[in-house]
Design a protein around this motif. Structure first.
Motif, PDB file in Angstrom:
ATOM      1  N   CYS A 122     -16.763  12.771 -44.043  1.00 16.53           N
ATOM      2  CA  CYS A 122     -16.649  11.905 -42.694  1.00 16.53           C
ATOM      3  C   CYS A 122     -15.403  11.153 -42.581  1.00 16.53           C
ATOM      4  CB  CYS A 122     -17.790  11.075 -42.568  1.00 16.53           C
ATOM      5  SG  CYS A 122     -19.334  12.116 -42.219  1.00 16.53           S
ATOM      6  N   ALA A 123     -15.122  10.393 -43.668  1.00 11.08           N
ATOM      7  CA  ALA A 123     -13.969   9.643 -43.763  1.00 11.08           C
ATOM      8  C   ALA A 123     -12.573  10.343 -43.547  1.00 11.08           C
ATOM      9  CB  ALA A 123     -13.710   8.857 -45.173  1.00 11.08           C
ATOM     10  N   THR A 124     -12.476  11.513 -44.138  1.00  6.09           N
ATOM     11  CA  THR A 124     -11.533  12.633 -43.786  1.00  6.09           C
ATOM     12  C   THR A 124     -11.251  13.024 -42.525  1.00  6.09           C
ATOM     13  OG1 THR A 124     -11.737  13.222 -45.947  1.00  6.09           O
ATOM     14  CG2 THR A 124     -10.132  14.296 -44.814  1.00  6.09           C
ATOM     15  N   LEU A 125     -12.649  13.246 -41.808  1.00  3.15           N
ATOM     16  CA  LEU A 125     -12.593  13.692 -40.410  1.00  3.15           C
ATOM     17  C   LEU A 125     -12.057  12.699 -39.463  1.00  3.15           C
ATOM     18  CD1 LEU A 125     -13.218  16.100 -38.692  1.00  3.15           C
ATOM     19  CD2 LEU A 125     -15.569  15.221 -38.471  1.00  3.15           C
ATOM     20  N   VAL A 126     -12.473  11.317 -39.763  1.00  6.09           N
ATOM     21  CA  VAL A 126     -12.122  10.306 -38.932  1.00  6.09           C
ATOM     22  C   VAL A 126     -10.620  10.098 -38.794  1.00  6.09           C
ATOM     23  CG1 VAL A 126     -11.865   7.750 -38.703  1.00  6.09           C
ATOM     24  CG2 VAL A 126     -14.071   8.938 -39.096  1.00  6.09           C
ATOM     25  N   PHE A 127      -9.990  10.202 -40.099  1.00  3.57           N
ATOM     26  CA  PHE A 127      -8.488  10.115 -40.034  1.00  3.57           C
ATOM     27  C   PHE A 127      -7.669  11.262 -39.787  1.00  3.57           C
ATOM     28  CE2 PHE A 127      -8.184   5.768 -41.364  1.00  3.57           C
ATOM     29  CZ  PHE A 127      -9.051   5.761 -42.568  1.00  3.57           C
ATOM     30  N   ALA A 128      -8.344  12.508 -39.916  1.00  4.50           N
ATOM     31  CA  ALA A 128      -7.652  13.648 -39.426  1.00  4.50           C
ATOM     32  C   ALA A 128      -7.610  13.820 -37.942  1.00  4.50           C
ATOM     33  CB  ALA A 128      -8.392  14.779 -39.729  1.00  4.50           C
ATOM     34  N   ILE A 129      -8.698  13.182 -37.212  1.00  2.00           N
ATOM     35  CA  ILE A 129      -8.837  13.358 -35.806  1.00  2.00           C
ATOM     36  C   ILE A 129      -7.718  12.057 -35.223  1.00  2.00           C
ATOM     37  CG2 ILE A 129     -10.363  12.586 -33.607  1.00  2.00           C
ATOM     38  CD1 ILE A 129     -12.636  13.846 -35.140  1.00  2.00           C
ATOM     39  N   ILE A 131      -5.113  10.700 -36.614  1.00  2.00           N
ATOM     40  CA  ILE A 131      -3.701  11.320 -36.745  1.00  2.00           C
ATOM     41  C   ILE A 131      -3.326  12.249 -35.941  1.00  2.00           C
ATOM     42  CG2 ILE A 131      -2.061  11.963 -38.443  1.00  2.00           C
ATOM     43  CD1 ILE A 131      -3.245  10.311 -40.673  1.00  2.00           C
ATOM     44  N   SER A 132      -4.195  13.539 -35.963  1.00  2.00           N
ATOM     45  CA  SER A 132      -3.669  14.569 -35.186  1.00  2.00           C
ATOM     46  C   SER A 132      -3.629  14.279 -33.686  1.00  2.00           C
ATOM     47  CB  SER A 132      -4.616  15.712 -35.528  1.00  2.00           C
ATOM     48  OG  SER A 132      -5.419  16.284 -34.367  1.00  2.00           O
ATOM     49  N   GLY A 133      -4.803  13.241 -33.221  1.00  2.00           N
ATOM     50  CA  GLY A 133      -4.652  13.089 -31.675  1.00  2.00           C
ATOM     51  C   GLY A 133      -3.296  12.514 -31.707  1.00  2.00           C
ATOM     52  N   ASN A 134      -2.873  11.415 -32.530  1.00  6.19           N
ATOM     53  CA  ASN A 134      -1.741  10.629 -32.277  1.00  6.19           C
ATOM     54  C   ASN A 134      -0.483  11.731 -32.307  1.00  6.19           C
ATOM     55  OD1 ASN A 134      -0.490   8.025 -34.285  1.00  6.19           O
ATOM     56  ND2 ASN A 134      -1.225   8.049 -32.150  1.00  6.19           N
ATOM     57  N   PRO A 209     -10.022  20.994 -40.748  1.00  8.97           N
ATOM     58  CA  PRO A 209      -8.736  21.879 -40.411  1.00  8.97           C
ATOM     59  C   PRO A 209      -8.836  22.057 -39.014  1.00  8.97           C
ATOM     60  CG  PRO A 209     -10.310  23.081 -41.868  1.00  8.97           C
ATOM     61  CD  PRO A 209     -10.915  21.804 -41.620  1.00  8.97           C
ATOM     62  N   THR A 210      -9.796  22.129 -38.166  1.00 10.72           N
ATOM     63  CA  THR A 210      -9.981  22.156 -36.775  1.00 10.72           C
ATOM     64  C   THR A 210      -8.791  21.278 -36.133  1.00 10.72           C
ATOM     65  OG1 THR A 210     -11.810  23.357 -36.943  1.00 10.72           O
ATOM     66  CG2 THR A 210     -11.173  22.620 -34.940  1.00 10.72           C
ATOM     67  N   ALA A 211      -9.225  19.946 -36.509  1.00 13.61           N
ATOM     68  CA  ALA A 211      -8.924  18.700 -36.043  1.00 13.61           C
ATOM     69  C   ALA A 211      -7.162  18.750 -36.263  1.00 13.61           C
ATOM     70  CB  ALA A 211      -9.071  17.571 -36.495  1.00 13.61           C
ATOM     71  N   VAL A 212      -6.736  19.078 -37.586  1.00 12.43           N
ATOM     72  CA  VAL A 212      -5.371  19.249 -37.972  1.00 12.43           C
ATOM     73  C   VAL A 212      -4.433  20.548 -37.123  1.00 12.43           C
ATOM     74  CG1 VAL A 212      -3.769  19.904 -39.766  1.00 12.43           C
ATOM     75  CG2 VAL A 212      -5.695  18.369 -40.164  1.00 12.43           C
ATOM     76  N   LEU A 213      -5.449  21.698 -36.788  1.00 12.09           N
ATOM     77  CA  LEU A 213      -4.593  22.401 -36.172  1.00 12.09           C
ATOM     78  C   LEU A 213      -4.358  22.178 -34.799  1.00 12.09           C
ATOM     79  CD1 LEU A 213      -6.304  25.687 -37.706  1.00 12.09           C
ATOM     80  CD2 LEU A 213      -3.817  25.015 -37.733  1.00 12.09           C
ATOM     81  N   SER A 268     -18.801  17.710 -30.925  1.00 10.28           N
ATOM     82  CA  SER A 268     -17.244  18.556 -30.687  1.00 10.28           C
ATOM     83  C   SER A 268     -16.594  18.261 -29.506  1.00 10.28           C
ATOM     84  CB  SER A 268     -16.973  20.013 -30.852  1.00 10.28           C
ATOM     85  OG  SER A 268     -18.472  20.527 -31.337  1.00 10.28           O
ATOM     86  N   VAL A 269     -17.342  18.191 -28.525  1.00 10.03           N
ATOM     87  CA  VAL A 269     -16.939  18.111 -27.197  1.00 10.03           C
ATOM     88  C   VAL A 269     -16.512  16.611 -26.717  1.00 10.03           C
ATOM     89  CG1 VAL A 269     -17.504  18.119 -24.679  1.00 10.03           C
ATOM     90  CG2 VAL A 269     -18.088  20.121 -25.916  1.00 10.03           C
ATOM     91  N   GLY A 270     -17.487  15.628 -26.890  1.00  9.17           N
ATOM     92  CA  GLY A 270     -17.294  14.531 -26.772  1.00  9.17           C
ATOM     93  C   GLY A 270     -16.232  13.780 -27.884  1.00  9.17           C
ATOM     94  N   CYS A 271     -16.154  14.119 -29.028  1.00  6.01           N
ATOM     95  CA  CYS A 271     -15.162  13.540 -29.950  1.00  6.01           C
ATOM     96  C   CYS A 271     -13.798  14.262 -29.788  1.00  6.01           C
ATOM     97  CB  CYS A 271     -15.562  13.672 -31.371  1.00  6.01           C
ATOM     98  SG  CYS A 271     -15.385  12.362 -32.372  1.00  6.01           S
ATOM     99  N   LEU A 272     -13.731  15.533 -30.351  1.00  2.00           N
ATOM    100  CA  LEU A 272     -12.588  15.990 -30.009  1.00  2.00           C
ATOM    101  C   LEU A 272     -12.051  15.977 -28.819  1.00  2.00           C
ATOM    102  CD1 LEU A 272     -13.453  19.124 -32.701  1.00  2.00           C
ATOM    103  CD2 LEU A 272     -12.090  16.746 -33.117  1.00  2.00           C
ATOM    104  N   PHE A 273     -12.594  16.527 -27.946  1.00  2.00           N
ATOM    105  CA  PHE A 273     -11.955  16.705 -26.515  1.00  2.00           C
ATOM    106  C   PHE A 273     -11.329  15.380 -26.005  1.00  2.00           C
ATOM    107  CE2 PHE A 273     -12.609  20.748 -24.207  1.00  2.00           C
ATOM    108  CZ  PHE A 273     -12.703  21.387 -25.448  1.00  2.00           C
TER     109      PHE A 273
END
Lengths: 293, 193
Positions: A122-129, A131-134, A209-213, A268-273
């Protein structure tokens, strides 16, 4: 940690860890946690692998002896981190490559649920999202003179709240629901709360990896990535929890599985999108958020 | 803050140690971080002054002027402080839960001192940002941050790895990697108004 050799091909793991203590338990044994009157070996080999009948009684015997410290001591919480590196890797591999008919909990967790995986995934996912959004916002506006780059650190706290809440509250609700159904209908398979948290935590790994891609600014690519991630993650959860509701009323069983997958889709929809399709930048004065593309 | 080592030869006295001696101890630990060897100094004579100085310096440099810091969404002083200390505490708890035999404050001390290379990177980045902005500017900053990030990881691994059980080393080191990665990201993306 303790290791058990069972017939399901643990030779590789024990060979990788020659210094560990191993315990052999020969032959079938009665386990008090099995429902009375359950015929062993019924339903074919696929059922056995899903239910893990052959090794569940051995692991549950030892599981009862492991967590004996009172909950206010440090040792109690150490039992939730009693995993080795290769075990964590195996569980991550199992969450990314779901094999039809194999149950994630019985195959990988084996009554040794850990909190290391869920917490750090979860921690890695938070930062991945975050940073990648940024990065994707930055790349979209590369070259625009009026765009001033904004690090958007507030997003990290929002992402952290949503993801950690999902990783704890949804397993809690699901476990409560399954316990309630267990009191009404005899279920062969039941999971402890920690095993539920563990499955949910590891199932979120594919989103990293999805968030990074998602930095790739092509809409089609992003849609395909989300569908793949949802498919893999959702199928791990569905295959894990189907045996726990299978004995129940058909409609309730299907409704449970559908709800699990629906909540996962919502995440996925709420967070990533929203993190990637909503951009915040400072154009001139102040901060403005708008829908991208 | 409490010190682990008593002054030699005077176990019973409570006289305060002179300031210069404390500063020299902090400076000696800085040297140990910059040239990491397998040594026990950081672990044996832990103190939290060094980490505090480094954290305050980093937070001050990462903060912008008060006029636009509210609107730009960059980290405030308190946010950097909280991220560093909360991160260090979490990593320490994690390594103790995995069965490491390092004490709580020793681990905080090591993690805090190993921010030194990244603080140096922040200084260099701020100086580089005074020059003409552009891709070369960015590449220089990227290179500096990557080198200092690797240095931090190597330094903290040299001190922390031995205290972990051998089959869980990677599990204990990964959060350290994530921690310094996030700090490096904050340093790299710092843009003054």
């Amino acid at each position: 940690g303790l290791q058990l050799l069972s017939e399901f091909g643990d030779e590789a793991t024990s060979a990788a860890n020659p210094g560990a203590t191993t315990i052999h338990i020969e032959g079938p044994s009665e386990s008090p946690t099995h429902q009375p009157g359950l015929p062993r070996g019924s339903g074919g080999e696929e059922d056995d692998e899903l239910l893990g009948n052959d090794d569940s009684d051995k692991t549950e015997l030892l599981a009862g002896q492991k967590k004996s410290s009172p909950f206010w001591t440090f040792e109690y919480y150490q039992t939730f981190f009693d995993v080795d590196t290769y075990q964590v890797f195996d569980r991550i591999k199992g969450s990314v490559l779901p094999i039809p008919g194999k149950n994630f909990v019985r195959l990988y967790i084996r009554s040794n649920p850990d909190l290391y995986g869920p917490f750090w995934i979860c921690a890695t996912l938070v930062f991945a999202i975050a940073i990648s959004g940024n990065l994707s916002n930055f790349l979209i506006h590369l070259g625009e003179k009026t765009y001033h780059y904004v690090p958007e650190f507030r997003k990290v706290s929002i992402a952290a709240t949503i993801i950690y809440a999902y990783a704890w509250l949804v397993p809690l609700a699901l476990w409560g629901f399954l316990m309630w159904r267990n009191s009404k209908v005899v279920n062969i398979v039941s999971y402890s709360f920690l095993e539920t948290v563990c499955v949910y935590g590891y199932s979120l790994f594919i989103y990293i990896p999805t968030a990074v891609l998602w930095i790739i600014p092509q809409k089609a690519v992003r849609w395909i990535l989300v569908v793949i991630a949802l498919g893999i993650s959702g199928s791990v959860l569905a295959m894990t929890f189907w045996p726990a509701v299978r004995e129940d009323n058909r409609r309730i069983a299907l409704a449970t599985i559908v709800t699990i997958v629906l909540l996962h889709t919502l995440l996925s929809v709420g967070c990533l999108f929203s993190f990637l399709f909503l951009e915040c930048g400072s154009f001139g004065h102040g901060i403005y958020c708008r829908k991208a593309e | 803050m409490a010190k682990a080592a008593e002054s030699s030869g005077d176990p019973g006295t409570t006289s305060p140690r002179p300031l210069m001696r404390d500063l020299k101890a902090v400076g000696k630990k800085f040297m140990h971080v910059l040239y990491p060897r397998k040594s026990n100094t950081l672990l044996r004579d832990w103190d939290l002054w060094g980490p505090l100085i480094l954290c305050v310096t980093l937070a001050l440099m990462l903060q912008r002027s008060s006029v636009d810091s509210e609107k730009d969404g960059g980290p405030q002083f308190a946010e950097v402080f909280v991220i560093v200390w909360f991160g260090a505490v979490t990593i320490t708890l994690n390594s103790k839960l995995l069965g490491g035999n390092i004490s709580f404050f020793q681990s905080l001390c090591v993690l805090g001192y190993c921010i030194l290379p990244l603080t140096v990177a922040m200084l260099v980045c701020r100086l580089v940002l005074l020059a003409e902005p552009g891709p070369i500017n960015f590449m220089v900053r990227l290179f500096v941050v990557i080198v200092m990030f690797a240095w931090s990881i190597v330094a903290s691994t040299a001190f922390l790895a031995d205290s972990q059980p051998p089959n869980r080393k990677a599990l204990a080191i990964y959060p350290v990697f994530l921690f310094y990665f996030v700090i490096s990201w904050m340093i790299l993306t710092f843009t003054p108004q």
